[in-house]
Design an enzyme around this catalytic site. Sequence first.
Site, PDB file in Angstrom:
ATOM      1  N   ASP A   1      -5.490   3.592  -6.663  1.00 12.93           N
ATOM      2  CA  ASP A   1      -6.639   2.859  -5.957  1.00 12.93           C
ATOM      3  C   ASP A   1      -7.398   3.748  -4.972  1.00 12.93           C
ATOM      4  OD1 ASP A   1      -7.953   0.652  -5.063  1.00 12.93           O
ATOM      5  OD2 ASP A   1      -6.427  -0.306  -3.764  1.00 12.93           O
TER       6      ASP A   1
ATOM      7  N   ASN B   1      -9.200  -7.264 -12.465  1.00 15.65           N
ATOM      8  CA  ASN B   1     -10.367  -6.369 -12.649  1.00 15.65           C
ATOM      9  C   ASN B   1     -11.638  -6.858 -13.322  1.00 15.65           C
ATOM     10  OD1 ASN B   1      -8.250  -3.565 -12.225  1.00 15.65           O
ATOM     11  ND2 ASN B   1      -9.439  -4.671 -10.621  1.00 15.65           N
TER      12      ASN B   1
HETATM   13  C1  IPE Z   1      -5.157  -2.348  -8.277  1.00 14.11           C
HETATM   14  O1  IPE Z   1      -6.242  -1.995  -7.647  1.00 14.11           O
HETATM   15  C2  IPE Z   1      -5.491  -2.412  -9.686  1.00 14.11           C
HETATM   16  C3  IPE Z   1      -5.516  -1.032 -10.269  1.00 14.11           C
HETATM   17  C4  IPE Z   1      -5.449   0.102  -9.594  1.00 14.11           C
HETATM   18  C5  IPE Z   1      -5.960  -0.886 -11.616  1.00 14.11           C
HETATM   19  P1  IPE Z   1      -7.357  -3.226  -7.055  1.00 14.11           P
HETATM   20  O2  IPE Z   1      -8.163  -2.514  -6.276  1.00 14.11           O
HETATM   21  O3  IPE Z   1      -7.775  -3.909  -7.992  1.00 14.11           O
HETATM   22  O4  IPE Z   1      -6.433  -3.998  -6.060  1.00 14.11           O
HETATM   23  P2  IPE Z   1      -6.983  -4.912  -4.873  1.00 14.11           P
HETATM   24  O5  IPE Z   1      -8.245  -5.705  -5.358  1.00 14.11           O
HETATM   25  O6  IPE Z   1      -7.424  -4.107  -3.679  1.00 14.11           O
HETATM   26  O7  IPE Z   1      -5.784  -5.759  -4.608  1.00 14.11           O
HETATM   27  C1  IPE Z   2      -8.796   1.882  -8.403  1.00  9.35           C
HETATM   28  O1  IPE Z   2     -10.198   2.077  -7.687  1.00  9.35           O
HETATM   29  C2  IPE Z   2      -9.278   1.889 -10.097  1.00  9.35           C
HETATM   30  C3  IPE Z   2      -9.217   0.546 -10.547  1.00  9.35           C
HETATM   31  C4  IPE Z   2      -8.902  -0.711 -10.090  1.00  9.35           C
HETATM   32  C5  IPE Z   2      -9.849   0.449 -11.827  1.00  9.35           C
HETATM   33  P1  IPE Z   2     -10.997   0.945  -7.030  1.00  9.35           P
HETATM   34  O2  IPE Z   2     -12.157   0.854  -8.203  1.00  9.35           O
HETATM   35  O3  IPE Z   2     -10.209  -0.332  -6.821  1.00  9.35           O
HETATM   36  O4  IPE Z   2     -11.393   1.455  -5.719  1.00  9.35           O
HETATM   37  P2  IPE Z   2     -11.728   0.921  -4.273  1.00  9.35           P
HETATM   38  O5  IPE Z   2     -10.328   0.199  -3.895  1.00  9.35           O
HETATM   39  O6  IPE Z   2     -12.561  -0.171  -4.536  1.00  9.35           O
HETATM   40  O7  IPE Z   2     -12.143   2.123  -3.476  1.00  9.35           O
HETATM   41 MG    MG Z   3      -9.448  -1.003  -5.115  1.00  6.33          MG
END
Ligand code: IPE
Ligand code: IPE
Ligand code: MG
Length: 266
Positions: free
Chosen positions: A35, A83
């Site tokens: 994340d 997502n």
């Molecule tokens: C969790 O991260 C999913 C992945 C890393 C693929 P998210 O960024 O989607 O999770 P939330 O929305 O902060 O819970």
């Molecule tokens: C995790 O990074 C990757 C995926 C969920 C695909 P994020 O895209 O959630 O990055 P933040 O949390 O918005 O910074």
């Molecule tokens: Mg995230």
Amino acid sequence: MSQRLAASSDDSKLRSLPADLDPARLPAHIAVIMDGNGRWAQARGLPRVMGHRAGVEALKTTLRLCSDWGVRALTAYAFSTENWSRPGDEVNFLMALFERVLQRELQALEAEQVRIRFLGDLQALPDRLQTLIQEATSRTAENSGIHFNVCTNYGGRRELVQAARKLAAQALRGEISPDEIDENRLASELFTAGEQDPDLLIRTSGERRISNFLLWQLAYAEIHVTDVFWPDFDQLALLEALRDFQSRSRRFGGLDGLTDPGTLGS
Ligand code: IPE
Ligand code: IPE
Ligand code: MG
């Protein structure tokens, strides 16, 4: 591992486990919620998707280190069932990125004896990506090295619902009776069937939640949260996670140092 990537000289040597870590107490299976890609990019004035691109490098580094250090399985959360609610451009970029990276890295994964699998509802992915996934899965299926599981369109609740449906269908066909449904049988219908449960869950970017990841399998995982954004997750960050893991006392509901429950009396 006998063969290493020839892509760069740095990749070609096997890294040994740092001396302060106990090889006998390494997690056999590490799960990681990658994340903070978007915030990493935004902090640099870049578009969010550049964070995803940089995140791929962190994943490659982590996979190699885990493989070299003797971790048997790495399961990474790449795309959740939730997502899809992101802007279409970002979702499309991610799907194209998965395709590009898989195409580019497949030979190296083969050479390094990595066994790659994709966990999730794969039918919803673009056709070309599905084809590549099938190819990568079958070409590495017999590999003897680290198990690398990429959770793509993965949701823990959906996985459990899908397992429940399969078991219900088996019961309806008379193949099993409801009494035969126990923890082992349920686990055998999950995407992770045959894989030991993760010992260690790492979540980057400081968020303290599971976000629908491996709800069943994480029952007794040790949780390590780091503020590091995923693209910055490097050898030192992994080392910190492993040191943290080795500092824990895993009790599994029992008591520290108690090997013979009978000594307690009743
Ligand atoms: C969790 O991260 C999913 C992945 C890393 C693929 P998210 O960024 O989607 O999770 P939330 O929305 O902060 O819970
Ligand atoms: C995790 O990074 C990757 C995926 C969920 C695909 P994020 O895209 O959630 O990055 P933040 O949390 O918005 O910074
Ligand atoms: Mg995230």
